[in-house]
Scaffold this active site. Structure first.
Site, PDB file in Angstrom:
ATOM      1  N   SER A 180       0.814  -1.216   0.000  1.00 53.18           N
ATOM      2  CA  SER A 180       0.000   0.000   0.000  1.00 53.18           C
ATOM      3  C   SER A 180       0.849   1.268   0.000  1.00 53.18           C
ATOM      4  O   SER A 180       0.307   2.372   0.030  1.00 53.18           O
ATOM      5  CB  SER A 180      -0.929   0.022   1.220  1.00 53.18           C
ATOM      6  OG  SER A 180      -0.180   0.205   2.410  1.00 53.18           O
ATOM      7  N   SER A 181       2.162   1.123  -0.045  1.00 52.90           N
ATOM      8  CA  SER A 181       3.069   2.266   0.052  1.00 52.90           C
ATOM      9  C   SER A 181       3.376   2.857  -1.321  1.00 52.90           C
ATOM     10  O   SER A 181       4.017   2.202  -2.150  1.00 52.90           O
ATOM     11  CB  SER A 181       4.379   1.824   0.714  1.00 52.90           C
ATOM     12  OG  SER A 181       5.392   2.785   0.547  1.00 52.90           O
ATOM     13  N   PRO A 182       2.950   4.101  -1.590  1.00 51.47           N
ATOM     14  CA  PRO A 182       3.288   4.720  -2.876  1.00 51.47           C
ATOM     15  C   PRO A 182       4.796   4.830  -3.097  1.00 51.47           C
ATOM     16  O   PRO A 182       5.292   4.542  -4.192  1.00 51.47           O
ATOM     17  CB  PRO A 182       2.643   6.107  -2.783  1.00 51.47           C
ATOM     18  CG  PRO A 182       1.534   5.942  -1.798  1.00 51.47           C
ATOM     19  CD  PRO A 182       2.060   4.964  -0.786  1.00 51.47           C
TER      20      PRO A 182
ATOM     21  N   GLY B  27       6.976   2.936  -1.767  1.00 52.00           N
ATOM     22  CA  GLY B  27       7.418   1.567  -1.988  1.00 52.00           C
ATOM     23  C   GLY B  27       7.222   1.164  -3.440  1.00 52.00           C
ATOM     24  O   GLY B  27       8.071   0.482  -4.032  1.00 52.00           O
TER      25      GLY B  27
END
EC number: 5.99.1.4
Length: 218
Positions: A12-14, A16
């Site tokens: 869910s990490s942009p 990332g």
């Protein structure tokens, strides 16, 4: 053998996602492999007390702007997701199952497809059915994958691996550890490369010049 780069990320990490589009090329440039480690920020945040950036007062609006600006700056395809933030437990467990049964390379392909699904195609990756659709083109048994991702073995494995990651100091996504040196954030990738370059130069200086022959006395 040169140590692999440990790459920790939450689906869910942009940031990332942005890192996932660069990490393999960066590693290959310096003769390294990448060990992909899915984590769950929700678990980590229980220890750090943090929250997803878009949910924080003032920082939330800025973060959305920065996601888009960062993508433009680096030429990375990106679309603001409708479903965000969202749980990524099933995706992380599915990746672990793929690593166990099909190896790291195929699991990394899967990880990149999951990231693209969320941040380019706006697919709700919290839905197990969507995760199975993403796995189908990889030629794996999706029924076995779905069952494996919900097994107690994989649940316990993910929990244990997150605990190990946190014991190493991992607290965000993306998080890179290379040669014992930790780097947090996609904006630290220049520093990651500087470290890799410095280590490569040190290794090259340590290799004897095989072309130099010992001169015999006249």
């Amino acid at each position: 053998m040169t140590a692999a780069i440990d790459f920790y990320f939450d689906f869910s990490s942009p940031y990332g996602y942005f890192a996932s589009t660069r990490i393999d090329d960066l590693a290959q440039k310096y003769g390294r492999n990448v060990a992909w480690h899915p984590i769950l920020l929700g678990v980590v945040f229980k220890t750090t007390g943090a929250s997803p950036l878009p949910q924080l007062p003032l920082k939330g609006d800025y973060s959305w702007r920065d996601f888009e600006r960062t993508a433009r700056f680096h030429g990375i395809e990106y679309k603001r997701p409708t479903h965000f933030p969202l749980p990524t437990t099933h995706a992380a467990r599915a990746m672990l199952w793929l690593q166990n049964h099909h190896g790291d390379d195929l699991a990394a392909v899967f990880a990149r497809s999951v990231y693209r699904a969320l941040f380019v195609d706006d697919i709700n990756i919290a839905e197990p059915a969507e995760i199975m659709k993403l796995a189908e083109p990889l030629g794996v048994d999706v029924q076995a994958l779905d069952a494996g991702a919900t097994s107690y073995q994989i649940k316990d494995q993910l929990k244990a691996e997150i605990e190990v990651a946190m014991a190493k100091g991992v607290f965000g996504s993306p998080f890179v550890i290379v040669d014992g040196e930790p780097f947090w954030g996609f904006d630290r990738f220049d520093q990651v490369e500087a470290h890799l370059k410095s280590r490569r130069q040190t290794e090259l200086r340590a290799v004897p010049n095989l072309d130099t022959k010992e001169k015999k006395p006249a």
